[in-house]
Design a protein around this motif. Structure first.
Motif, PDB file in Angstrom:
ATOM      1  N   PHE A   1      -0.161  16.853 -31.887  1.00 33.67           N
ATOM      2  CA  PHE A   1       0.200  18.072 -31.173  1.00 33.67           C
ATOM      3  C   PHE A   1       0.253  17.788 -29.683  1.00 33.67           C
TER       4      PHE A   1
ATOM      5  N   LEU B   1      -1.617  24.864 -37.669  1.00 31.05           N
ATOM      6  CA  LEU B   1      -2.894  24.138 -37.642  1.00 31.05           C
ATOM      7  C   LEU B   1      -2.784  22.653 -37.958  1.00 31.05           C
TER       8      LEU B   1
ATOM      9  N   TYR C   1      -2.820  15.516 -38.299  1.00 32.36           N
ATOM     10  CA  TYR C   1      -3.418  16.036 -37.067  1.00 32.36           C
ATOM     11  C   TYR C   1      -3.688  17.529 -37.250  1.00 32.36           C
ATOM     12  N   ASN C   2      -4.699  18.017 -36.530  1.00 32.67           N
ATOM     13  CA  ASN C   2      -5.005  19.437 -36.673  1.00 32.67           C
ATOM     14  C   ASN C   2      -5.502  20.045 -35.370  1.00 32.67           C
ATOM     15  N   ARG C   3      -5.477  21.356 -35.348  1.00 31.32           N
ATOM     16  CA  ARG C   3      -5.953  22.136 -34.200  1.00 31.32           C
ATOM     17  C   ARG C   3      -7.146  23.014 -34.587  1.00 31.32           C
TER      18      ARG C   3
ATOM     19  N   LEU D   1      -9.567  23.724 -31.713  1.00 34.95           N
ATOM     20  CA  LEU D   1      -8.979  24.615 -30.719  1.00 34.95           C
ATOM     21  C   LEU D   1      -9.087  26.074 -31.172  1.00 34.95           C
TER      22      LEU D   1
ATOM     23  N   THR E   1       1.657  22.031 -22.793  1.00 36.31           N
ATOM     24  CA  THR E   1       2.334  23.243 -23.282  1.00 36.31           C
ATOM     25  C   THR E   1       2.395  24.296 -22.190  1.00 36.31           C
TER      26      THR E   1
ATOM     27  N   ASP F   1     -11.644  28.815 -29.568  1.00 38.13           N
ATOM     28  CA  ASP F   1     -11.006  29.995 -28.988  1.00 38.13           C
ATOM     29  C   ASP F   1     -11.594  31.288 -29.554  1.00 38.13           C
TER      30      ASP F   1
ATOM     31  N   GLU G   1     -12.006  17.880 -37.937  1.00 40.15           N
ATOM     32  CA  GLU G   1     -11.676  17.974 -36.512  1.00 40.15           C
ATOM     33  C   GLU G   1     -11.488  16.612 -35.867  1.00 40.15           C
TER      34      GLU G   1
ATOM     35  N   SER H   1      -0.611  18.489 -25.905  1.00 37.31           N
ATOM     36  CA  SER H   1      -1.839  19.025 -25.323  1.00 37.31           C
ATOM     37  C   SER H   1      -1.604  20.445 -24.820  1.00 37.31           C
ATOM     38  N   VAL H   2      -2.660  21.207 -24.741  1.00 33.25           N
ATOM     39  CA  VAL H   2      -2.569  22.583 -24.240  1.00 33.25           C
ATOM     40  C   VAL H   2      -2.066  22.575 -22.807  1.00 33.25           C
TER      41      VAL H   2
END
Length: 79
Positions: free
Chosen positions: A66, A60, A3-5, A8, A72, A12, A35, A68-69
């Protein structure tokens, strides 16, 4: 699966897939594959992406999904 960010961090910073790919010397389609989770990067590419964003590789990439934002931020608001 890894998995990756990437999306995001890229979003950003206001960086397009093409801009990131050009900076890394890879095809822009590769960024899309990464992605979406359709492709797992080599260690070298993963480290280049982390270095580009100036973060540790584990920020990353992960073997676990991960959080979720939104989750978090909600958890941070509880403290």
């Amino acid at each position: 699966m890894i998995y990756n960010r990437i999306a995001l961090f890229r979003t950003d910073r206001g960086i397009s897939r093409r801009e990131l790919a050009d900076a890394l010397g890879i095809n822009p389609q590769t960024i899309g594959y990464l992605e979406r989770g359709d492709y797992s990067p080599s260690l070298e590419l993963g480290m280049k992406i982390a270095a580009y964003f100036g973060v540790a590789i584990e920020i990353l990439f992960s073997f676990e999904p991960f959080e979720s934002v939104a989750a978090t931020l909600a958890r941070a608001g509880e403290n």
